[in-house]
Design an enzyme around this catalytic site. Structure first.
Site, mmCIF file in Angstrom:
data_model
loop_
_atom_site.group_PDB
_atom_site.id
_atom_site.type_symbol
_atom_site.label_atom_id
_atom_site.label_comp_id
_atom_site.label_asym_id
_atom_site.label_seq_id
_atom_site.Cartn_x
_atom_site.Cartn_y
_atom_site.Cartn_z
ATOM 1 N N TYR A 163 53.933 42.217 38.111
ATOM 2 C CA TYR A 163 53.161 42.971 39.091
ATOM 3 C C TYR A 163 54.021 43.331 40.296
ATOM 4 O O TYR A 163 54.956 42.595 40.649
ATOM 5 C CB TYR A 163 51.977 42.139 39.608
ATOM 6 C CG TYR A 163 50.973 41.733 38.571
ATOM 7 C CD1 TYR A 163 49.861 42.516 38.291
ATOM 8 C CD2 TYR A 163 51.118 40.533 37.866
ATOM 9 C CE1 TYR A 163 48.925 42.134 37.348
ATOM 10 C CE2 TYR A 163 50.193 40.139 36.920
ATOM 11 C CZ TYR A 163 49.096 40.942 36.662
ATOM 12 O OH TYR A 163 48.183 40.552 35.717
ATOM 13 N N ARG A 173 45.634 37.729 43.581
ATOM 14 C CA ARG A 173 44.812 37.623 44.795
ATOM 15 C C ARG A 173 44.894 36.211 45.388
ATOM 16 O O ARG A 173 44.949 36.043 46.606
ATOM 17 C CB ARG A 173 43.345 37.932 44.471
ATOM 18 C CG ARG A 173 43.027 39.402 44.327
ATOM 19 C CD ARG A 173 41.544 39.611 44.148
ATOM 20 N NE ARG A 173 41.059 39.178 42.851
ATOM 21 C CZ ARG A 173 39.814 38.746 42.612
ATOM 22 N NH1 ARG A 173 38.952 38.644 43.610
ATOM 23 N NH2 ARG A 173 39.446 38.403 41.403
ATOM 24 N N ASP A 178 41.035 40.258 48.641
ATOM 25 C CA ASP A 178 41.569 41.623 48.576
ATOM 26 C C ASP A 178 40.684 42.523 49.420
ATOM 27 O O ASP A 178 39.852 42.042 50.196
ATOM 28 C CB ASP A 178 41.694 42.108 47.121
ATOM 29 C CG ASP A 178 40.343 42.206 46.408
ATOM 30 O OD1 ASP A 178 39.277 42.061 47.060
ATOM 31 O OD2 ASP A 178 40.341 42.415 45.178
ATOM 32 N N ASP A 181 41.591 44.343 38.187
ATOM 33 C CA ASP A 181 40.522 44.572 39.159
ATOM 34 C C ASP A 181 40.423 46.054 39.501
ATOM 35 O O ASP A 181 41.403 46.800 39.373
ATOM 36 C CB ASP A 181 40.792 43.777 40.436
ATOM 37 C CG ASP A 181 40.644 42.277 40.220
ATOM 38 O OD1 ASP A 181 39.891 41.880 39.327
ATOM 39 O OD2 ASP A 181 41.292 41.513 40.964
#
Length: 244
Positions: A75, A182, A89, A47
């Site tokens: 991540y 997310r 987000d 993203d």
């Protein structure tokens, strides 16, 4: 030099550290222009508000994209508790939830262990690039269309809290392809009863490829130009065919 474009057309893998606010396709478009071939693709979207490892394939190596996409992902980032957002987000405005001051690290980790690790079912965000009826769901969501997405099986091998500074949690996640971080942030906040959204995200690993071995956009540009004789040699963050 006729032989130089051949280097990229034959197929290369470039490891790029995607900058904040760039889309994954922004990176593809930039590199496509530099390598002088249209056959450039990425192995897994990040993203715009995420940074970190993006694998790009050129030439004949675009056939390997699905293999790279299937690899395990790692991540790090932050989850902000006490509020939620429509996009899960900071691409949309936070809406206040419950003050998370009642939470302890132990309670959060118990919830993560019980509901958010191992094989789980996850509903993707409606603001995502998944297609429904041939349309991207984020396009439908922006038009105010009501969308129902079915849960999808994903594997979360590790979900650890590395920092507890309410309202923010620092985390590390190791997961299968198709996992939306997310959604983990949003769903954890909802399960804790206070709301939550993804505050920041960095992809640190895809399979054996690591973000610390990736090139910035500027370094990638220098490296590519060096292959065409247009600049000095760049720092090598590129795996040639015998290495992948």
């Amino acid at each position: 030099m006729e032989s130089t474009p051949h280097f990229f057309e034959q197929g290369q893998v470039l490891l790029i550290d995607k900058p904040l606010d760039w889309t994954s396709f922004d990176v593809v478009r930039k590199l496509r222009r530099l390598v002088r071939t249209k056959k450039v693709g990425h192995a897994g979207t990040l993203d715009p508000l995420a940074t970190g490892l993006l694998i790009l394939c050129t030439g004949k190596f675009t056939k390997k994209i699905n293999d790279y996409m299937a690899k395990e992902k790692e991540y790090t980032g932050t989850i902000v508790l006490g509020a939620s957002t429509p996009t899960y987000d900071l691409e949309s405005e936070p809406q206040p939830g419950k003050d998370p001051a009642f939470l302890t690290p132990e309670r959060v980790m118990e919830k993560i262990a019980a509901e958010f690790t191992g094989d789980i079912l996850q509903v993707p965000p409606i603001h995502s690039a998944i297609k429904v009826g041939g349309k991207r769901v984020y396009e439908l969501a922006r038009k105010g269309r009501e969308i129902k997405l079915e849960p999808r099986p994903v594997l979360v091998s590790e979900f650890s809290i590395t920092g507890f500074r309410l309202p923010a949690l620092e985390f590390k996640v190791v997961c299968s392809t198709g996992t939306y971080i997310r959604s983990l942030a949003n769903d954890l906040g909802a399960s804790l009863g206070c709301g939550g959204y993804l505050g920041s995200l960095r992809r640190t690993r895809i399979g054996e490829f690591r973000a610390e071995n990736a090139l910035s956009i500027e370094a990638a540009e220098e490296y590519i130009r060096s292959k065409f004789g247009d600049g000095g040699a760049g720092d090598v963050a590129m795996e040639e065919e015998q290495d992948v």
